[in-house]
Design an enzyme around this catalytic site. Sequence first.
Site, PDB file in Angstrom:
ATOM      1  N   GLU A 139       0.880  -1.168   0.000  1.00 20.52           N
ATOM      2  CA  GLU A 139       0.000   0.000   0.000  1.00 20.52           C
ATOM      3  C   GLU A 139       0.915   1.214   0.000  1.00 20.52           C
ATOM      4  O   GLU A 139       1.678   1.416   0.949  1.00 20.52           O
ATOM      5  CB  GLU A 139      -0.890  -0.005   1.252  1.00 20.52           C
ATOM      6  CG  GLU A 139      -1.754   1.227   1.375  1.00 20.52           C
ATOM      7  CD  GLU A 139      -2.639   1.221   2.634  1.00 20.52           C
ATOM      8  OE1 GLU A 139      -2.444   0.354   3.517  1.00 20.52           O
ATOM      9  OE2 GLU A 139      -3.520   2.100   2.721  1.00 20.52           O
ATOM     10  N   GLU A 224      -8.502  10.554   4.377  1.00 16.01           N
ATOM     11  CA  GLU A 224      -8.751   9.790   5.600  1.00 16.01           C
ATOM     12  C   GLU A 224      -9.128  10.792   6.686  1.00 16.01           C
ATOM     13  O   GLU A 224      -8.307  11.624   7.084  1.00 16.01           O
ATOM     14  CB  GLU A 224      -7.502   9.017   6.031  1.00 16.01           C
ATOM     15  CG  GLU A 224      -7.204   7.808   5.160  1.00 16.01           C
ATOM     16  CD  GLU A 224      -5.992   7.033   5.652  1.00 16.01           C
ATOM     17  OE1 GLU A 224      -6.079   5.800   5.764  1.00 16.01           O
ATOM     18  OE2 GLU A 224      -4.940   7.643   5.912  1.00 16.01           O
TER      19      GLU A 224
END
Length: 244
Positions: A139, A224
């Site tokens: 990631e 986020e």
Amino acid sequence: MHLPALALPILFTGLSAAQTITGQFDCLPAGGFTLCQNLWGKTFGVGSQKSTLMNATTGTVAWATNYTWANGPNQVKSYANVESVSAKGIQLQNVASAPTLWDWTYATQSVGIRADVAYDIWFGKASSGNPATSASAYEIMIWLSGLGGIQPVGSQITTGTVVANHTWNLWKGPNANWEVLSFVSAAGDLNSFDVDLNDFFTYLVEEQGVAPTQYIQSIQAGTEAFVGIANLVTNAYSVSIVPK
Ligand SMILES: *[C@@H]1O[C@H](CO)[C@@H](O)[C@H](O)[C@H]1NC(C)=O
Ligand SMILES: *[C@@H]1O[C@H](CO)[C@@H](O)[C@H](O)[C@H]1NC(C)=O
Ligand SMILES: *[C@@H]1O[C@H](CO)[C@@H](O)[C@H](O)[C@H]1NC(C)=O
């Protein structure tokens, strides 16, 4: 049976209006992208979020998200994002360039907000695989903003690393079955980001031991949210991959 002539203009009006999604895992087709709410951590706190598609073509998308989150200050509540439907399924060694443009701003933002604005790019051994699954090997996050003292997964491994003509602090650590490498802007918010993502891919292969045979499985761009109240607007976002 004949449709009344009025039906057509009504249909077109519906297609061109901004669309808003509110459910935890709602998604919306957005030209060459998919806009998803992804409120995966909502139960860590209290609040709500909605995301709006403003306009989209095959190449460029404009969208916004509004959220109000409280409690669990160290927990991610959501990753509202757009994911390219076409920029994927290619090995790193076969990428000639990966131009991207992301023009974003906080239209409103509460004091003490904790949130990032970041790419989430997924690599794996197989040519395809959904993000954050058993198919994921890496990631790669690129933080264009990180407010309120939040930190990426793992620990910081470099300081002041220049990639794509910007300066980053690189973080690394494990998460489930994949490795997370996060480039955090060392120069504050990058609101008008216009780079070749292949500069990051090349750095990861040459300096961080990522195999050039890894496939790009997904490129997402979003935010986020940990806590706070915000209206984050992406005026334009694009990404594509040019093969060798
Ligand atoms: C999001 O917040 C902005 C600023 O407060 C507001 O103008 C806009 O209408 C909100 N969008 C939605 C879909 O509620
Ligand atoms: C690199 O960044 C500097 C300062 O932001 C800018 O003046 C220069 O044009 C950039 N170079 C390239 C190749 O983008
Ligand atoms: C899409 O929406 C954004 C944000 O409202 C705006 O800045 C942009 O001009 C719009 N683009 C088109 C082609 O309508």
